[in-house]
Design an enzyme around this catalytic site. Structure first.
Site, PDB file in Angstrom:
ATOM      1  N   GLU A  96     -34.496 -44.484  19.479  1.00 37.87           N
ATOM      2  CA  GLU A  96     -34.825 -45.641  20.309  1.00 37.87           C
ATOM      3  C   GLU A  96     -36.128 -45.370  21.059  1.00 37.87           C
ATOM      4  OE1 GLU A  96     -32.435 -48.687  23.325  1.00 37.87           O
ATOM      5  OE2 GLU A  96     -31.637 -46.699  22.853  1.00 37.87           O
ATOM      6  N   ASP A 151     -21.272 -44.923  22.318  1.00 37.69           N
ATOM      7  CA  ASP A 151     -22.430 -44.180  21.840  1.00 37.69           C
ATOM      8  C   ASP A 151     -22.498 -44.157  20.312  1.00 37.69           C
ATOM      9  OD1 ASP A 151     -23.083 -43.660  24.470  1.00 37.69           O
ATOM     10  OD2 ASP A 151     -21.949 -41.789  24.517  1.00 37.69           O
ATOM     11  N   ASP A 158     -28.594 -41.647  19.056  1.00 39.89           N
ATOM     12  CA  ASP A 158     -28.560 -42.275  20.379  1.00 39.89           C
ATOM     13  C   ASP A 158     -28.553 -41.162  21.424  1.00 39.89           C
ATOM     14  OD1 ASP A 158     -28.130 -44.611  22.205  1.00 39.89           O
ATOM     15  OD2 ASP A 158     -26.273 -43.526  22.633  1.00 39.89           O
TER      16      ASP A 158
END
Length: 397
Positions: free
Chosen positions: A273, A354, A188
């Site tokens: 992502e 996170d 992330d």
């Protein structure tokens, strides 16, 4: 499994005055040929005609013989032909709807570079000599080329900070798939921490631009006070700004190379992502921090290194609610403001925002792998749906 990876090795060099003048002329001629060919193809496009790369090559021959561009004969013809091929590539991407219509090159803002193929340079005993030059370039060989390497193309460039670079493209036999590993990691990206891994590790954000922000602001104020034009004082001020930017970019690139190499070496599968950074930087409060984090460059490095070393990178849909989804019970919260860094789910598990997002991304990425989706799920699936929104594919037993 053997792979043939073509890799560019870039080095600094210090040209003599004669070499610098010759290269500067070559840069200008490359830009001129590119613009002339683009103008010709644009005019033909307006008449609903198409001009091929072969036709522009014939035009170049005519330009050299007559008219004002006759000075094109003073430089090597190979970089000029390569400029036409680059224009053809730009039109190929445009017709394939992968890029917008090619634009004209500017003397002040466009990249100064020239590409030489094997017929226009000589590389012997560690010495590189370009066409139209009598002396080899004084290259600083900061690292060795692969043993027995024979460069196929050489690209010479000069950046905004005035530094000269030469890039040699050659096959690197040392790039081979790494031994397979059974582990996967979710990553992330963020601003407080550059990367948060599903293992719980957090990698600090170096904030390279912030370290030089005061010096950069001072240099930019000094540049803004200079009268516009080609004056010597303005050139000196612009050069100082460019050197600060180059220092920032160099530190940032070094950090990203180290991080991506480590992730690829330690993990078989890396899940990230699929962010649209170009839209995110429209937020003027976060644009500077997002640009400094260089998420797009991080992804691009990760993907090409994964291809080199036989790893897999999975990009989960950008709309996947990784921060709001409990990685323990899959409960989805309605909202999750940015100021909330830890939260407790109804199942009783307390999450670091996170780390939980990294766990959720990892789970979604492994599901994507089971469904058989590609690296870029939104753009590679036939129906255009996100891989995380598709039903699992049926497989024969």
């Amino acid at each position: 499994m053997s792979t043939h990876v073509k890799r560019a090795y870039r080095y600094r060099f210090c040209p003599t005055d004669a070499q610098a003048a010759e290269l500067s002329r070559t840069f200008g001629c490359v830009r001129k040929v590119y613009n002339l060919a683009l103008a010709a193809r644009t005019e033909a496009w307006a008449r609903q005609e198409r001009v091929s790369c072969h036709q522009t090559s014939a035009m170049l021959t005519a330009w050299k013989k007559t008219g004002e561009p006759a000075y094109l004969n003073e430089v090597s013809s190979v970089p000029l032909q390569q400029a036409l091929r680059h224009l053809q590539t730009a039109f190929t991407h445009f017709f394939g709807k992968r890029a917008r219509y090619p634009r004209f090159k500017s003397r002040k803002t466009s990249r100064r570079s020239a590409e030489y193929t094997s017929s226009a340079f000589r590389f012997r005993d560690g010495k590189l000599t370009l066409a139209k030059m009598t002396e080899p370039l004084a290259v600083v060989w900061s690292r060795p080329l692969p043993e027995g390497a024979s460069p196929s193309t050489v690209t010479v460039s000069q950046d905004a900070a005035g530094r000269w670079f030469v890039s040699l493209l050659c096959e690197d036999p040392s790039v081979k798939p790494l031994p397979a590993r059974g582990n996967a990691v979710g990553v992330d990206v963020g601003l407080d921490h550059l990367l948060t891994l599903s293992t719980g590790e957090k990698i600090a954000n170096p904030r390279h631009e912030r370290r030089d922000r005061a010096a950069l602001a001072k240099a930019q104020r000094n540049l803004a006070r200079k009268a516009r034009g080609d004056g010597a004082n303005r050139r000196k001020a612009r050069l100082k700004v460019a050197k600060i930017y180059a220092r920032i970019a160099g530190r940032r690139r070094d950090t990203l190379h180290k991080l991506t190499t480590r992730l690829v070496r330690e993990n078989q599968t890396v899940v990230i992502e699929d962010l649209t950074v170009r839209n995110m930087v429209k937020n003027h409060r976060l644009a500077r921090a997002i640009s400094d984090a260089a998420w797009s460059e991080f992804r691009s490095m990760l993907e090409y290194k994964a291809r080199w070393y036989g790893r897999e990178v999975i990009a989960v849909d950008r709309w996947f609610p990784s921060s709001r989804l409990c990685s323990a019970c899959n409960t989805l919260r309605d909202t999750m403001p940015l100021n909330i860094r830890t939260w407790t789910c109804d199942c009783g598990v307390t999450h670091d925002r996170d780390v939980n997002a990294a766990h959720s991304l990892l789970a979604a990425g492994l599901a994507v792998a089971v469904c058989g989706a590609g690296v870029r799920p939104q753009r590679s699936t036939p129906d255009g749906q996100s891989a995380t929104k598709q039903k699992p594919s049926r497989r024969e037993p």
